[in-house]
Design a protein around this motif. Structure first.
Motif, PDB file in Angstrom:
ATOM      1  N   ALA A   1     -11.946  46.461  59.625  1.00  0.00           N
ATOM      2  CA  ALA A   1     -11.237  46.832  60.849  1.00  0.00           C
ATOM      3  C   ALA A   1     -12.240  47.133  61.952  1.00  0.00           C
ATOM      4  N   ALA A   2     -11.898  46.769  63.184  1.00  0.00           N
ATOM      5  CA  ALA A   2     -12.774  47.030  64.324  1.00  0.00           C
ATOM      6  C   ALA A   2     -11.960  47.074  65.604  1.00  0.00           C
ATOM      7  N   TRP A   3     -12.397  47.955  66.529  1.00  0.00           N
ATOM      8  CA  TRP A   3     -11.833  47.991  67.870  1.00  0.00           C
ATOM      9  C   TRP A   3     -12.705  47.100  68.742  1.00  0.00           C
ATOM     10  N   VAL A   4     -12.140  46.053  69.295  1.00  0.00           N
ATOM     11  CA  VAL A   4     -12.932  45.133  70.108  1.00  0.00           C
ATOM     12  C   VAL A   4     -12.220  44.820  71.413  1.00  0.00           C
ATOM     13  N   ASN A   5     -13.013  44.489  72.451  1.00  0.00           N
ATOM     14  CA  ASN A   5     -12.414  44.007  73.692  1.00  0.00           C
ATOM     15  C   ASN A   5     -12.353  42.482  73.639  1.00  0.00           C
ATOM     16  N   GLN A   6     -11.796  41.869  74.674  1.00  0.00           N
ATOM     17  CA  GLN A   6     -11.599  40.418  74.643  1.00  0.00           C
ATOM     18  C   GLN A   6     -12.911  39.653  74.528  1.00  0.00           C
ATOM     19  N   SER A   7     -13.930  40.110  75.254  1.00  0.00           N
ATOM     20  CA  SER A   7     -15.213  39.422  75.220  1.00  0.00           C
ATOM     21  C   SER A   7     -15.831  39.481  73.826  1.00  0.00           C
TER      22      SER A   7
END
Length: 201
Positions: free
Chosen positions: A178-184
Motif C-alpha cells: 500500500a502507498a499514498w501517491v500523487n498522479q505524477s
C-alpha cells in the motif's frame, strides 16, 4: 482480464493530492475444493474478486475505456481446471474517497474466491477477510510528502484459510503493498513497477 494501470484522475484525495493505492502480488490458493461435476472435468475454475465494506471504497462505476478499471469490483482472470492456482499478474487496487488513515476505521476488504461457470452463475468457494487499516498502518499522506527520496509504502503478507459457512475450503496467500501517491508518482512509479512485474513473469 486483470485490471490495468492507467492515467487515473486523482479525485477524492486529501490536501496533499495523494491517493491510496494497493498492489496485490504473489496471489495463490491451495487445496481448493472440486466445484465442477466429474462430467465437466471434476475440478474448479477459480478467480479472486476483491470487495470492500463500505462498498464505495473499491467499487467502480466508471467506464472501462475511460480509466482502465472497468465497472464493478476488481478481480483476477479465472484459471481453468486448477485446485492450486497461482496468478502471475499483479492486481492494482484504487481506493476511492480515502483521504487519511482514519477513513479506513472499521473498513474491511474481502478476497472472495469464485468458481467460474460459463453456462450458469459463478459459485462462491469461500472468503478471506482483511482489515484495511492493517494494510497501511505505518504510512500516511503527510509522511509521503515529507520524504523526498523514497515513496513510503507498507507491505503485508497475507496467509489465511478460505472460509464458507464456517468451514475451511482451501488456503489463500498474497502480498499487498500500500502507498499514498500523487498522479505524477503513479505515472512514474506505481504503474511502471506494475507493468515491469508483469513483464518479468
Amino acid at each position: 482480464k486483470p485490471n490495468k494501470a492507467g492515467n487515473i484522475n486523482m479525485k477524492n484525495t486529501n490536501k496533499t493530492n495523494r491517493k491510496l493505492y494497493m498492489v496485490v502480488s504473489g496471489l495463490s490458493c491451495t487445496d481448493l475444493p472440486v466445484m465442477d461435476l466429474e462430467i465437466l472435468g471434476g475440478s474448479s475454475d477459480p478467480y479472486v474478486m476483491f470487495m470492500t465494506d463500505p462498498k464505495d471504497i473499491l467499487w467502480h462505476d466508471s467506464d472501462k475505456k475511460k480509466n482502465g478499471y472497468g465497472h464493478g469490483w476488481p478481480k483476477t482472470k479465472h484459471l481453468s481446471k486448477n485446485l492450486n492456482p497461482v496468478w502471475k499478474d499483479p492486481l492494482l487496487l484504487e481506493m476511492n474517497g480515502v483521504a487519511c488513515y482514519d477513513d479506513l476505521a472499521g473498513a474491511i476488504m474481502y478476497a472472495v474466491v469464485f468458481d467460474y461457470d460459463r453456462n450458469s452463475g459463478d459459485d462462491i468457494i469461500g472468503t478471506v477477510q482483511i482489515n484495511l487499516q492493517r494494510l497501511c498502518s505505518s504510512i500516511s499522506p503527510a509522511e509521503a510528502d515529507s520524504r523526498s527520496k523514497r515513496r513510503p509504502s507498507h507491505k503485508t503478507d497475507i496467509s489465511a484459510p478460505i472460509f464458507r459457512n464456517g468451514q475451511v475450503y482451501g488456503h489463500f496467500k498474497c502480498k499487498i503493498e500500500a502507498a499514498w501517491v500523487n498522479q505524477s508518482e503513479f505515472d512514474d512509479s506505481v504503474a511502471f513497477l506494475w507493468k515491469t512485474d508483469r513483464t518479468k513473469r
